[in-house]
Design an enzyme around this catalytic site. Structure first.
Site, mmCIF file in Angstrom:
data_model
loop_
_atom_site.group_PDB
_atom_site.id
_atom_site.type_symbol
_atom_site.label_atom_id
_atom_site.label_comp_id
_atom_site.label_asym_id
_atom_site.label_seq_id
_atom_site.Cartn_x
_atom_site.Cartn_y
_atom_site.Cartn_z
ATOM 1 C CG LEU A 88 7.793 1.987 6.228
ATOM 2 C CD1 LEU A 88 8.364 1.634 7.578
ATOM 3 C CD2 LEU A 88 6.536 2.823 6.405
ATOM 4 C CB CYS A 89 11.344 4.686 0.788
ATOM 5 S SG CYS A 89 11.159 3.148 -0.092
ATOM 6 N N GLY A 90 7.915 6.096 0.667
ATOM 7 C CA GLY A 90 7.022 6.835 -0.210
ATOM 8 C C GLY A 90 6.771 6.088 -1.501
#
Lengths: 293, 137
Positions: A88-90
């Site tokens: 969930l950090c691209g």
């Protein structure tokens, strides 16, 4: 039946809304962590700068070479790859892993025995699954760099190089350029290339050129100072990488929250239209019925 | 009277910085006192007590240092230490426990125990306790 579409749309809006709340919370957490991480990075800088300056002084004047400068024929190479533990950090982790894998594959193709020291679950899982040789895994750092963790990784790097386990150590991590940009880089750590000692910004040249008394001697000091410098470099790297991670997470969670908001707007518009259409249809029915009488 | 600028930095933060009259440091070749206009010097530090004399009146600040480096130049004393704590930051219970542990380890005589590490741990704990002891007086 009119109204059924409205019901489904309402349900979707509710679900998107709860996702939005979650991403928003994660954004806030990332922002708080980023803030703390950045503060720590700033607080750690004076030490690192002073240390670098000392090493610079010494490497300029000391004639006795340290074994840490020794360039050997590379038979075994260690890659230290720093990623995050959670997603969930691209594209943060993917970019890092891509760069690391390219470098590692090239190293293997050269016929060099290549091993990986991973910091962060993502790199650990990725490379372990693909049958790369793992030297060490650190999956429990959770995006927080402490001096002790810097020692742990830095100590391992220095010790294995001195023991001859590895002839070269490289570091893959994300440089913190700005809030929006994190640049994955692949750097040589060991052997120390004399010109790789980063130039600390010298505020006054006068001080830099002082003729120091060295106690006990330059060579003895060098021996203690260099490992310290390397450990500190690894520590600063961890700190920078984790700051990048929090920044990447904050950016991607902000984007996710914004997207959810847009989606909600679009769905709400559609729902209102359908509801209006249903009402209009009902009215037409009534009017049509009345006219027929 | 010229004063010295004292900076104490650790890997995690700036532990302390201020102007002072003199500093006494636990150098690797023994304690050394530094006053204004000291010759440029770089030396290692061992675990011990740093005494910083803040003014002529004799007020001083004591800090427990766990070893590192000091660089003295142009009336500035830059101390790089792994940790550096004043009396308020030191946990007496923890230091005592660490001292006991280190002593115990030193009393075992086998090849596996890391004597050098235990000695350093003992010295660090002793420096911390000394700071507390001196502050109480």
């Amino acid at each position: 039946m009119p109204g059924a579409g409205v019901k489904i749309l309402n349900k979707r809006i509710r679900s998107v809304n709860s996702t939005k709340q979650i991403t928003k919370a994660m954004k806030m957490v990332a922002a708080a962590k980023l803030n703390r991480s950045q503060g720590k990075m700033l607080a750690a800088r004076p030490y690192s700068q002073k240390l670098t300056k000392l090493v610079e002084h010494l490497s300029g004047s000391a004639d006795g070479g340290s074994p840490l400068f020794e360039v050997r024929e590379v038979k075994r190479r260690l890659f230290v790859v720093v990623t995050s533990d959670k997603g969930l950090c691209g594209s943060y982790n993917m970019n890092l892993i891509k760069l690391a894998q390219k470098a590692i594959d090239a190293s293997v193709a050269e016929g060099v025995e290549t091993e990986i020291l991973s910091v962060g679950k993502k790199a650990g899982d990725y490379f372990a699954k693909r049958d790369y040789t793992m030297f060490e895994r650190h999956d429990d750092y959770n995006g927080e760099a402490t001096a002790q963790r810097g020692q742990q990784v830095g100590g391992a790097v220095v010790d294995t190089f001195l023991a001859g386990t590895f002839d070269e150590v490289r570091l893959v991590y994300a440089q913190f350029v700005s809030m929006m940009t994190q640049q994955p880089v692949d750097q040589l750590v060991l052997p120390i290339a004399p010109d790789s000692v980063e130039k600390a910004d010298d505020e006054d040249e006068e001080v830099a050129n002082l003729d120091y008394i060295w106690e006990p001697g330059q060579a003895e000091l060098f021996e203690v100072l260099l490992p310290l410098y390397l450990r500190n470099r690894v520590f600063m790297t961890l700190m920078e990488a984790f700051t990048s991670e929090h920044a990447a997470r904050m950016t991607s969670m902000t984007a996710a929250t914004d997207n959810a908001g847009e989606l909600i707007d679009a769905l709400t518009l559609q729902r209102n239209r359908e509801r209006q259409a249903a009402i209009t249809a009902e009215l037409l029915d009534i009017v049509g019925g009345a006219n027929a009488l | 009277m010229k004063s010295l600028k004292v900076n104490i930095v650790t890997p995690e933060k700036i532990a302390w910085e201020a102007e002072a009259v003199s500093v006494t440091l636990p150098g690797s070749d023994g304690y050394l006192g530094v006053w204004a206009n000291h010759a440029p010097l770089v030396t290692g530090l061992v675990p011990g007590v740093i005494t910083i004399k803040l003014n002529e009146g004799g007020q001083s600040k004591l800090m427990a240092c766990s070893g590192g480096f000091v660089e003295i130049s142009a009336n500035a004393v830059n101390i790089m230490s792994d940790t550096c704590e004043d009396a308020g930051e030191i946990d007496a219970g923890r230091a005592k426990a660490a001292l006991e542990r280190a002593k115990e380890r030193l009393s075992i005589s086998d090849a596996e125990t890391d004597k050098a590490r235990a000695t350093l741990a003992k010295e660090r704990a002793e420096a911390r306790l000394e700071v507390l002891d001196l502050m109480e007086r």
